[in-house]
Design a protein around this motif. Structure first.
Motif, short mmCIF file in Angstrom:
data_model
loop_
_atom_site.label_atom_id
_atom_site.label_comp_id
_atom_site.label_asym_id
_atom_site.label_seq_id
_atom_site.Cartn_x
_atom_site.Cartn_y
_atom_site.Cartn_z
N ALA A 197 1.04 -1.46 -0.01
CA ALA A 197 0.19 0.10 -0.07
C ALA A 197 0.87 1.24 -0.05
N THR A 198 0.45 2.17 -0.72
CA THR A 198 1.27 3.58 -0.72
C THR A 198 0.17 4.72 -0.36
N PRO A 199 0.90 5.76 0.16
CA PRO A 199 0.20 6.88 0.70
C PRO A 199 -0.72 7.73 -0.45
N GLU A 228 -5.26 4.94 1.90
CA GLU A 228 -4.26 4.38 1.05
C GLU A 228 -4.42 3.95 -0.29
#
Length: 112
Positions: free
Chosen positions: A10-12, A54
C-alpha cells in the motif's frame, strides 16, 4: 508449472503507487501491476490507533522473482516498514502463466 504470485503493498498516494509499479515492472521484477484506491485503512502504528487513506498496489510475478521484488519494493517505498505480502494463485490459465514467466525471466547477456 511455474508458481505465480500476486504481491501487494500500500502507498500513501496514487502517484506513489504508480512510481513504485513503474520501477518494479520496468526492472522486470513483475509482469504487470494495478494501483487501486483509495481505500480506507484502520491500523495500529507506533503504539497508536489510526485511520487513513491508502492506495493498494498489486503485482503479478513468479515465486522465483519474489525475493528480488520484495527487496525492490522495500528499498523504493516511501514508508520505512511497508507491508509487502504475497499470495500464490491457486489457478491460472496456461497462457497467463507463460506470459508472467516470460516477462519476469532474467535476461542473460550474450557472451558470444
Amino acid at each position: 508449472m511455474t508458481e505465480v504470485l500476486t504481491v501487494s503493498t500500500a502507498t500513501p498516494s496514487r502517484d506513489a503507487g504508480l512510481r513504485l509499479a513503474e520501477s518494479a515492472i520496468g526492472a522486470g521484477l513483475a509482469a504487470g501491476g494495478q494501483v487501486s484506491g483509495p481505500v480506507a485503512s484502520v491500523f495500529w502504528h507506533n503504539g497508536e490507533f489510526g485511520q487513513g487513506e491508502e492506495w493498494v498496489v498489486s503485482f503479478k510475478t513468479t515465486a522465483a522473482r519474489y525475493a528480488e521484488l520484495e527487496t525492490h519494493l522495500i528499498e523504493y517505498h516511501e514508508w520505512k516498514n511497508p507491508e509487502v505480502t504475497a499470495v500464490p494463485l491457486a489457478r491460472a490459465s496456461a497462457a497467463y502463466v507463460e506470459w508472467v514467466e516470460r516477462v519476469t525471466a532474467k535476461k542473460v547477456a550474450d557472451d558470444g
